[in-house]
Design a protein around this motif. Structure first.
Motif, PDB file in Angstrom:
ATOM      1  N   ARG A 186     -21.675  -8.096  10.939  1.00 45.82           N
ATOM      2  CA  ARG A 186     -20.337  -8.389  10.442  1.00 45.82           C
ATOM      3  C   ARG A 186     -20.440  -8.885   9.005  1.00 45.82           C
ATOM      4  NH1 ARG A 186     -15.652 -12.252  13.200  1.00 45.82           N
ATOM      5  NH2 ARG A 186     -14.058 -11.856  11.619  1.00 45.82           N
ATOM      6  N   ASP A 187     -19.761  -8.185   8.099  1.00 44.86           N
ATOM      7  CA  ASP A 187     -19.781  -8.518   6.666  1.00 44.86           C
ATOM      8  C   ASP A 187     -21.205  -8.609   6.135  1.00 44.86           C
ATOM      9  OD1 ASP A 187     -17.004  -8.625   6.620  1.00 44.86           O
ATOM     10  OD2 ASP A 187     -16.954 -10.765   7.088  1.00 44.86           O
ATOM     11  N   GLY A 188     -22.071  -7.733   6.643  1.00 43.50           N
ATOM     12  CA  GLY A 188     -23.446  -7.690   6.160  1.00 43.50           C
ATOM     13  C   GLY A 188     -24.399  -8.651   6.833  1.00 43.50           C
ATOM     14  N   VAL A 189     -23.897  -9.554   7.673  1.00 42.43           N
ATOM     15  CA  VAL A 189     -24.751 -10.514   8.381  1.00 42.43           C
ATOM     16  C   VAL A 189     -25.192  -9.905   9.707  1.00 42.43           C
ATOM     17  CG1 VAL A 189     -24.917 -12.811   9.393  1.00 42.43           C
ATOM     18  CG2 VAL A 189     -23.590 -12.462   7.302  1.00 42.43           C
ATOM     19  N   VAL A 190     -26.508  -9.775   9.878  1.00 39.50           N
ATOM     20  CA  VAL A 190     -27.087  -9.135  11.060  1.00 39.50           C
ATOM     21  C   VAL A 190     -27.410 -10.191  12.111  1.00 39.50           C
ATOM     22  CG1 VAL A 190     -28.979  -7.714  11.929  1.00 39.50           C
ATOM     23  CG2 VAL A 190     -28.091  -7.336   9.611  1.00 39.50           C
ATOM     24  N   THR A 191     -26.932  -9.991  13.341  1.00 40.23           N
ATOM     25  CA  THR A 191     -27.262 -10.874  14.456  1.00 40.23           C
ATOM     26  C   THR A 191     -28.105 -10.096  15.453  1.00 40.23           C
ATOM     27  OG1 THR A 191     -25.215 -12.145  14.202  1.00 40.23           O
ATOM     28  CG2 THR A 191     -26.357 -12.319  16.309  1.00 40.23           C
ATOM     29  N   LEU A 192     -29.261 -10.658  15.810  1.00 43.95           N
ATOM     30  CA  LEU A 192     -30.179 -10.044  16.770  1.00 43.95           C
ATOM     31  C   LEU A 192     -30.219 -10.881  18.036  1.00 43.95           C
ATOM     32  CD1 LEU A 192     -33.170  -9.304  14.340  1.00 43.95           C
ATOM     33  CD2 LEU A 192     -31.336  -7.740  15.003  1.00 43.95           C
ATOM     34  N   LYS A 193     -29.952 -10.254  19.175  1.00 41.10           N
ATOM     35  CA  LYS A 193     -29.995 -10.957  20.451  1.00 41.10           C
ATOM     36  C   LYS A 193     -30.767 -10.118  21.460  1.00 41.10           C
ATOM     37  CE  LYS A 193     -25.705 -13.633  20.030  1.00 41.10           C
ATOM     38  NZ  LYS A 193     -24.400 -13.961  20.664  1.00 41.10           N
ATOM     39  N   GLY A 194     -31.644 -10.779  22.203  1.00 48.15           N
ATOM     40  CA  GLY A 194     -32.409 -10.065  23.211  1.00 48.15           C
ATOM     41  C   GLY A 194     -33.751 -10.741  23.441  1.00 48.15           C
ATOM     42  N   ARG A 195     -34.566 -10.112  24.277  1.00 44.41           N
ATOM     43  CA  ARG A 195     -35.865 -10.674  24.642  1.00 44.41           C
ATOM     44  C   ARG A 195     -36.967  -9.704  24.254  1.00 44.41           C
ATOM     45  NH1 ARG A 195     -37.569 -12.732  30.716  1.00 44.41           N
ATOM     46  NH2 ARG A 195     -39.099 -14.300  30.052  1.00 44.41           N
ATOM     47  N   GLY A 208     -27.720 -11.458   5.377  1.00 45.17           N
ATOM     48  CA  GLY A 208     -28.182 -12.576   6.188  1.00 45.17           C
ATOM     49  C   GLY A 208     -28.600 -12.086   7.559  1.00 45.17           C
ATOM     50  N   VAL A 209     -29.426 -12.895   8.249  1.00 46.45           N
ATOM     51  CA  VAL A 209     -29.891 -12.546   9.591  1.00 46.45           C
ATOM     52  C   VAL A 209     -29.773 -13.773  10.483  1.00 46.45           C
ATOM     53  CG1 VAL A 209     -31.818 -11.745  11.015  1.00 46.45           C
ATOM     54  CG2 VAL A 209     -31.502 -10.812   8.709  1.00 46.45           C
ATOM     55  N   VAL A 210     -29.104 -13.618  11.622  1.00 48.98           N
ATOM     56  CA  VAL A 210     -28.980 -14.683  12.615  1.00 48.98           C
ATOM     57  C   VAL A 210     -29.923 -14.350  13.770  1.00 48.98           C
ATOM     58  CG1 VAL A 210     -27.450 -15.884  14.207  1.00 48.98           C
ATOM     59  CG2 VAL A 210     -26.598 -15.136  11.965  1.00 48.98           C
ATOM     60  N   ASN A 211     -30.825 -15.259  14.089  1.00 51.30           N
ATOM     61  CA  ASN A 211     -31.833 -15.008  15.113  1.00 51.30           C
ATOM     62  C   ASN A 211     -31.381 -15.521  16.472  1.00 51.30           C
ATOM     63  OD1 ASN A 211     -34.211 -14.536  16.518  1.00 51.30           O
ATOM     64  ND2 ASN A 211     -35.119 -16.480  15.863  1.00 51.30           N
ATOM     65  N   GLY A 212     -31.226 -14.595  17.403  1.00 53.16           N
ATOM     66  CA  GLY A 212     -30.926 -14.961  18.779  1.00 53.16           C
ATOM     67  C   GLY A 212     -31.965 -14.384  19.724  1.00 53.16           C
ATOM     68  N   LEU A 213     -33.172 -14.155  19.217  1.00 51.58           N
ATOM     69  CA  LEU A 213     -34.230 -13.513  19.997  1.00 51.58           C
ATOM     70  C   LEU A 213     -35.063 -14.546  20.765  1.00 51.58           C
ATOM     71  CD1 LEU A 213     -35.498 -10.962  17.317  1.00 51.58           C
ATOM     72  CD2 LEU A 213     -34.056 -10.464  19.314  1.00 51.58           C
ATOM     73  N   THR A 214     -35.481 -14.142  21.965  1.00 48.03           N
ATOM     74  CA  THR A 214     -36.429 -14.936  22.747  1.00 48.03           C
ATOM     75  C   THR A 214     -37.659 -14.070  23.015  1.00 48.03           C
ATOM     76  OG1 THR A 214     -35.434 -14.231  24.846  1.00 48.03           O
ATOM     77  CG2 THR A 214     -34.550 -16.240  23.810  1.00 48.03           C
ATOM     78  N   HIS A 215     -38.651 -14.616  23.717  1.00 48.58           N
ATOM     79  CA  HIS A 215     -39.879 -13.866  23.974  1.00 48.58           C
ATOM     80  C   HIS A 215     -40.352 -14.100  25.406  1.00 48.58           C
ATOM     81  CE1 HIS A 215     -41.063 -17.907  22.635  1.00 48.58           C
ATOM     82  NE2 HIS A 215     -42.091 -17.770  23.467  1.00 48.58           N
ATOM     83  N   ARG A 216     -41.137 -13.156  25.909  1.00 52.06           N
ATOM     84  CA  ARG A 216     -41.705 -13.284  27.250  1.00 52.06           C
ATOM     85  C   ARG A 216     -43.088 -13.904  27.199  1.00 52.06           C
ATOM     86  NH1 ARG A 216     -44.651 -10.929  31.234  1.00 52.06           N
ATOM     87  NH2 ARG A 216     -45.528  -9.350  29.845  1.00 52.06           N
ATOM     88  N   VAL A 217     -43.910 -13.437  26.220  1.00 53.64           N
ATOM     89  CA  VAL A 217     -45.289 -13.928  26.109  1.00 53.64           C
ATOM     90  C   VAL A 217     -45.449 -14.650  24.782  1.00 53.64           C
ATOM     91  CG1 VAL A 217     -47.715 -13.269  25.981  1.00 53.64           C
ATOM     92  CG2 VAL A 217     -46.163 -12.039  27.530  1.00 53.64           C
ATOM     93  N   ASP A 218     -45.995 -15.878  24.847  1.00 59.43           N
ATOM     94  CA  ASP A 218     -46.269 -16.622  23.619  1.00 59.43           C
ATOM     95  C   ASP A 218     -47.694 -16.309  23.181  1.00 59.43           C
ATOM     96  OD1 ASP A 218     -46.572 -18.338  21.535  1.00 59.43           O
ATOM     97  OD2 ASP A 218     -45.879 -20.135  22.583  1.00 59.43           O
ATOM     98  N   ASP A 219     -47.820 -15.373  22.233  1.00 60.19           N
ATOM     99  CA  ASP A 219     -49.146 -14.960  21.754  1.00 60.19           C
ATOM    100  C   ASP A 219     -49.524 -15.630  20.447  1.00 60.19           C
ATOM    101  OD1 ASP A 219     -47.176 -13.632  20.333  1.00 60.19           O
ATOM    102  OD2 ASP A 219     -48.413 -11.856  19.988  1.00 60.19           O
ATOM    103  N   CYS A 220     -48.746 -16.601  20.021  1.00 61.65           N
ATOM    104  CA  CYS A 220     -49.059 -17.297  18.769  1.00 61.65           C
ATOM    105  C   CYS A 220     -50.077 -18.392  19.047  1.00 61.65           C
ATOM    106  CB  CYS A 220     -47.800 -17.901  18.155  1.00 61.65           C
ATOM    107  SG  CYS A 220     -46.599 -16.655  17.637  1.00 61.65           S
ATOM    108  N   SER A 243     -44.779 -13.262  18.546  1.00 60.02           N
ATOM    109  CA  SER A 243     -45.145 -12.897  17.174  1.00 60.02           C
ATOM    110  C   SER A 243     -44.279 -11.773  16.617  1.00 60.02           C
ATOM    111  CB  SER A 243     -46.620 -12.487  17.104  1.00 60.02           C
ATOM    112  OG  SER A 243     -46.864 -11.373  17.956  1.00 60.02           O
ATOM    113  N   ASP A 244     -43.575 -11.036  17.494  1.00 65.45           N
ATOM    114  CA  ASP A 244     -42.705  -9.958  17.024  1.00 65.45           C
ATOM    115  C   ASP A 244     -41.394 -10.482  16.434  1.00 65.45           C
ATOM    116  OD1 ASP A 244     -44.437  -7.920  17.661  1.00 65.45           O
ATOM    117  OD2 ASP A 244     -43.601  -7.606  19.671  1.00 65.45           O
ATOM    118  N   ILE A 245     -41.031 -11.728  16.778  1.00 65.25           N
ATOM    119  CA  ILE A 245     -39.734 -12.256  16.336  1.00 65.25           C
ATOM    120  C   ILE A 245     -39.668 -12.419  14.821  1.00 65.25           C
ATOM    121  CG2 ILE A 245     -38.154 -14.223  16.468  1.00 65.25           C
ATOM    122  CD1 ILE A 245     -38.957 -14.559  19.385  1.00 65.25           C
TER     123      ILE A 245
END
Length: 235
Positions: free
Chosen positions: A175-184, A206-218, A189-191
């Motif tokens: 919306r208005d150039g601001v990207v929102t990412l949601k999902g798993r 702009g980017v709004v982060n709504g991402l989660t992860h299954r495996v913590d590989d960091c 490390s991919d986030i």
């Protein structure tokens, strides 16, 4: 993922001035070409400064103020023999000029303009010779994309091509150039990779982060060596 460079959006036919271009000729150039500023070059076409319409107005105002303060002045001061009458570009220009190279990315150039509060960037080659100019209007063309175009590029280039995900693995909303990412995502490390890549999409502001992860590989933070003193506040 394709991100345009300054060389792809710059204006190649550049109106320019030299150090000794007079005030009146500068005004004529700006008026004739309907531009707000121009670069000043030396005999080797190397950029030595930039002049804007604001510089001309300020220069003329300063000159008028200096003359007003001279006691007993009744006529214009005559220019030295062999010199250019009135103000010249060397006296009016902003120097040194902020320049860019054609291979620099458009977002980088836009950030330079914002940081230095300027409206145009002379584009120079590896020897600092003028080859073009990039204005705010040139750079803003990149951001004149619809939200749907930006969304589709995030899906195609970032998620599918970049991360190897199915096109519906992440919900992308723009919306208005601001990207929102949601999902798993599978890996943590991919986030940051997804966020950085979305930022680079042309038109994204702009980017709004709504991402989660299954495996913590960091990797976890490195443990502090035993007995190492903890730094306190400076004395």
């Amino acid at each position: 993922m394709k991100t345009r460079t300054v060389g792809e959006v710059m204006t190649r036919e550049v109106v320019q001035a030299h150090r000794q271009t007079t005030f009146k000729d500068l005004v004529r150039l700006l008026n004739r070409h309907r531009i707000g500023g121009l670069p000043v070059v030396d005999a080797d076409d190397k950029v030595v400064g930039v002049i804007s319409a604001t510089d001309l107005v300020c220069g003329q105002a300063d000159r008028a103020e200096r003359r007003r303060r001279l006691p007993g002045l009744r006529r214009p001061v005559r220019a030295p023999a062999g010199g250019n009458p009135g103000l010249v570009a060397a006296e009016l220009m902003s120097s040194p000029a902020v320049t860019v190279h054609p291979e620099q990315l458009v977002p980088e150039a836009a950030r330079m303009m914002e940081r230095h509060h300027i409206e145009r960037l002379p584009v120079v080659d590896e020897e600092d010779r003028l080859i073009g100019i990039a204005t705010r209007r040139d750079l803003l063309r990149v951001f004149l994309r619809t939200d749907e175009e930006i969304r589709q590029q995030v899906i195609d280039d970032v998620l599918v091509a970049g991360l190897g995900l199915p096109s519906d693995a992440v919900t992308v909303f723009v919306r208005d150039g601001v990207v929102t990412l949601k999902g798993r995502l599978e890996r943590r490390s991919d986030i940051p990779l997804a966020i950085r890549s979305a930022w680079r999409v042309e038109g994204a502001v702009g980017v709004v982060n709504g991402l989660t992860h299954r495996v913590d590989d960091c990797p976890p933070p490195a443990p502090r060596p035993t007995g190492e003193p903890v730094a306190g506040p400076p004395a």
